[in-house]
Write a protein that holds these residues in place. Structure first.
Motif, PDB file in Angstrom:
ATOM      1  N   LYS A  58     -13.119 134.589  16.136  1.00 54.36           N
ATOM      2  CA  LYS A  58     -11.788 134.721  15.552  1.00 54.36           C
ATOM      3  C   LYS A  58     -11.121 133.356  15.521  1.00 54.36           C
ATOM      4  N   PHE A  59     -10.164 133.204  14.615  1.00 59.04           N
ATOM      5  CA  PHE A  59      -9.449 131.936  14.523  1.00 59.04           C
ATOM      6  C   PHE A  59      -8.454 131.834  15.678  1.00 59.04           C
ATOM      7  N   MET A  60      -8.739 130.936  16.596  1.00 64.45           N
ATOM      8  CA  MET A  60      -7.920 130.757  17.787  1.00 64.45           C
ATOM      9  C   MET A  60      -7.427 129.322  17.861  1.00 64.45           C
ATOM     10  N   TRP A  61      -6.667 129.008  18.884  1.00 71.64           N
ATOM     11  CA  TRP A  61      -6.072 127.684  19.005  1.00 71.64           C
ATOM     12  C   TRP A  61      -7.143 126.633  19.243  1.00 71.64           C
ATOM     13  N   MET A  62      -6.961 125.501  18.597  1.00 67.58           N
ATOM     14  CA  MET A  62      -7.893 124.389  18.738  1.00 67.58           C
ATOM     15  C   MET A  62      -7.390 123.427  19.807  1.00 67.58           C
ATOM     16  N   SER A  63      -8.323 122.684  20.399  1.00 66.75           N
ATOM     17  CA  SER A  63      -7.976 121.799  21.511  1.00 66.75           C
ATOM     18  C   SER A  63      -8.113 120.334  21.118  1.00 66.75           C
ATOM     19  N   GLY A  64      -7.352 119.478  21.794  1.00 65.20           N
ATOM     20  CA  GLY A  64      -7.519 118.041  21.626  1.00 65.20           C
ATOM     21  C   GLY A  64      -6.304 117.313  21.101  1.00 65.20           C
ATOM     22  N   TYR A  65      -5.655 117.885  20.103  1.00 66.53           N
ATOM     23  CA  TYR A  65      -4.455 117.255  19.547  1.00 66.53           C
ATOM     24  C   TYR A  65      -3.222 118.040  19.978  1.00 66.53           C
ATOM     25  N   GLY A  67      -0.256 117.850  18.925  1.00 64.50           N
ATOM     26  CA  GLY A  67       0.686 118.118  17.853  1.00 64.50           C
ATOM     27  C   GLY A  67       0.334 119.312  16.990  1.00 64.50           C
ATOM     28  N   ARG A  68      -0.773 119.984  17.265  1.00 60.35           N
ATOM     29  CA  ARG A  68      -1.132 121.145  16.453  1.00 60.35           C
ATOM     30  C   ARG A  68      -0.122 122.271  16.640  1.00 60.35           C
ATOM     31  N   THR A  69       0.155 122.973  15.562  1.00 62.08           N
ATOM     32  CA  THR A  69       1.155 124.047  15.596  1.00 62.08           C
ATOM     33  C   THR A  69       0.608 125.384  15.121  1.00 62.08           C
ATOM     34  N   ALA A  70      -0.725 125.456  14.876  1.00 64.33           N
ATOM     35  CA  ALA A  70      -1.319 126.693  14.385  1.00 64.33           C
ATOM     36  C   ALA A  70      -2.788 126.751  14.792  1.00 64.33           C
ATOM     37  N   PRO A  71      -3.366 127.944  14.821  1.00 64.05           N
ATOM     38  CA  PRO A  71      -4.794 128.089  15.146  1.00 64.05           C
ATOM     39  C   PRO A  71      -5.681 127.542  14.036  1.00 64.05           C
ATOM     40  N   HIS A 133     -16.677 116.273  22.973  1.00 65.71           N
ATOM     41  CA  HIS A 133     -15.258 115.942  22.893  1.00 65.71           C
ATOM     42  C   HIS A 133     -14.738 116.044  21.473  1.00 65.71           C
ATOM     43  N   THR A 134     -15.365 116.887  20.657  1.00 66.89           N
ATOM     44  CA  THR A 134     -14.830 117.113  19.322  1.00 66.89           C
ATOM     45  C   THR A 134     -13.450 117.753  19.409  1.00 66.89           C
ATOM     46  N   HIS A 135     -12.520 117.256  18.613  1.00 68.03           N
ATOM     47  CA  HIS A 135     -11.173 117.818  18.587  1.00 68.03           C
ATOM     48  C   HIS A 135     -11.064 118.939  17.559  1.00 68.03           C
ATOM     49  N   CYS A 136     -12.198 119.391  17.054  1.00 69.11           N
ATOM     50  CA  CYS A 136     -12.229 120.515  16.122  1.00 69.11           C
ATOM     51  C   CYS A 136     -12.938 121.711  16.746  1.00 69.11           C
ATOM     52  N   GLY A 137     -12.738 121.883  18.040  1.00 67.01           N
ATOM     53  CA  GLY A 137     -13.266 123.034  18.760  1.00 67.01           C
ATOM     54  C   GLY A 137     -12.131 123.784  19.432  1.00 67.01           C
ATOM     55  N   PRO A 138     -12.408 124.934  20.069  1.00 64.34           N
ATOM     56  CA  PRO A 138     -11.361 125.777  20.626  1.00 64.34           C
ATOM     57  C   PRO A 138     -10.890 125.335  22.007  1.00 64.34           C
ATOM     58  N   VAL A 139      -9.715 125.807  22.386  1.00 66.61           N
ATOM     59  CA  VAL A 139      -9.260 125.684  23.773  1.00 66.61           C
ATOM     60  C   VAL A 139     -10.185 126.540  24.637  1.00 66.61           C
ATOM     61  N   VAL A 140     -10.621 125.996  25.766  1.00 64.96           N
ATOM     62  CA  VAL A 140     -11.522 126.716  26.657  1.00 64.96           C
ATOM     63  C   VAL A 140     -10.879 126.855  28.033  1.00 64.96           C
ATOM     64  N   GLY A 141     -10.615 128.094  28.445  1.00 73.68           N
ATOM     65  CA  GLY A 141     -10.058 128.335  29.769  1.00 73.68           C
ATOM     66  C   GLY A 141      -8.753 127.589  29.970  1.00 73.68           C
ATOM     67  N   SER A 250      -9.181 115.727  11.534  1.00 73.60           N
ATOM     68  CA  SER A 250      -7.941 116.260  12.097  1.00 73.60           C
ATOM     69  C   SER A 250      -7.473 117.527  11.410  1.00 73.60           C
ATOM     70  N   TYR A 251      -8.362 118.166  10.637  1.00 74.94           N
ATOM     71  CA  TYR A 251      -7.964 119.389   9.976  1.00 74.94           C
ATOM     72  C   TYR A 251      -8.078 120.589  10.916  1.00 74.94           C
ATOM     73  N   GLN A 252      -7.824 121.792  10.372  1.00 79.31           N
ATOM     74  CA  GLN A 252      -7.764 123.002  11.183  1.00 79.31           C
ATOM     75  C   GLN A 252      -9.030 123.844  11.039  1.00 79.31           C
ATOM     76  N   ARG A 253     -10.185 123.186  10.952  1.00 79.66           N
ATOM     77  CA  ARG A 253     -11.441 123.908  10.790  1.00 79.66           C
ATOM     78  C   ARG A 253     -12.402 123.567  11.919  1.00 79.66           C
ATOM     79  N   TRP A 254     -13.179 124.574  12.338  1.00 78.74           N
ATOM     80  CA  TRP A 254     -14.199 124.323  13.354  1.00 78.74           C
ATOM     81  C   TRP A 254     -15.189 123.295  12.839  1.00 78.74           C
ATOM     82  N   CYS A 255     -15.518 122.326  13.663  1.00 79.38           N
ATOM     83  CA  CYS A 255     -16.446 121.274  13.228  1.00 79.38           C
ATOM     84  C   CYS A 255     -16.929 120.481  14.441  1.00 79.38           C
TER      85      CYS A 255
END
Length: 275
Positions: A58-65, A67-71, A133-141, A250-255
């Motif tokens: 599912k589209f969930m919050w991404m980690s690393g940046y 300033g992100r405001t959406a999943p 350390h990709t910033h296009c992955g999900p928040v984990v724990g 820096s986009y909102q896609r898994w990568c």
């Protein structure tokens, strides 16, 4: 297989298409690194490689940046857990797991490590967990979780993902252990010049500074590589690393960011690489 947790966060240079210059640069570096291998005449090791898809369902919050405001809102590439199991001639085993994630929290690391150690009867020092350390992955724990204000729905997605992740990682390790076979290990180091010290060079100025040969600050352009070939000489897996922050996108896609694209290129030559 790719070990991609950079030993140092040296920095990055922006590219409009990460598949092109960075991937070609790393591919060339790997070719150079493995051109003059240092290995025994006969196989003295066993190695196996495995993988599991860890892309969130599912589209969930991404980690690393911060300033992100959406999943996340799409997928550029899948995210992977990949594993290498190495066995020395005396029977001692090592397990390396690499993950297309910005990081994992301590509780997840401990759960994963215990699962691997218990099933394979290994000591703690025989298991290593690494992340790209990709910033296009999900928040984990709990890792970097305080950067975001998650609502109840998103908090549950983060918790559910962290609960599921250890089992997926163990699946990759099980596959690697089941595929153990005699191999020759070769090693080498090649250069890849795209890493830039971001603390000494403003991002917008990097292209001009590079053209003038005036980039400042320390960098590490070495690409150490370890390859495993089977008894027939077929390349079974590659482990490599590069000291450059995986923040090209820096986009909102898994990568998997540039390490993921490099891994994909290795896959085109039928290499079962770990990430």
């Amino acid at each position: 297989m790719r070990t991609e947790s950079p030993p140092r966060s040296i920095g990055r240079e922006p590219f409009s298409n990460p598949r092109a210059p960075m991937t070609r640069c790393l591919s060339l570096a790997l070719c150079l690194a493995l051109a003059s291998p240092a290995c025994a005449d006969e196989p003295t090791w066993k190695a196996g490689f495995g993988r599991a898809n860890i892309t969130p369902e599912k589209f969930m919050w991404m980690s690393g940046y911060g300033g992100r405001t959406a999943p996340a809102d799409g997928k550029e590439t899948d995210l992977w857990a990949k594993a290498a199991v190495l066995e020395a001639a005396d029977g001692r085993k090592l397990v390396l797991v690499t993950l297309d994630l910005v990081g994992i929290d301590r509780d997840t690391s401990r759960r994963v490590g215990k699962l691997i150690r218990d099933k394979n009867k290994l000591p703690r020092e025989a298991v290593a967990l690494a992340v790209s350390h990709t910033h296009c992955g999900p928040v984990v724990g709990s890792n970097l979780r305080t950067m975001y204000f998650l609502d109840d729905e998103q908090a549950k997605l983060v918790d559910d993902y962290a609960a599921k992740l250890p089992g997926l990682i163990l699946k990759a390790v099980d596959e690697a252990a089941a595929n153990l076979e005699p191999v020759k290990l070769t090693s080498g180091v090649g250069p890849a010049g795209f890493a830039v010290n971001r603390r000494e060079n403003k991002e917008a100025d990097v292209p001009a500074l590079r053209a003038k040969g005036e980039l400042k600050g320390p960098t590490d352009h070495d690409v150490p590589a370890l390859a495993a070939h089977d008894a027939k000489g077929k390349l079974k897996g590659v482990i490599f690393g590069y000291a450059c922050h995986a923040t090209v996108l820096s986009y909102q896609r898994w990568c998997g960011d540039y390490p993921g694209f490099a891994m994909t290129e290795l896959g085109r030559v039928d290499v079962h690489e770990a990430s």
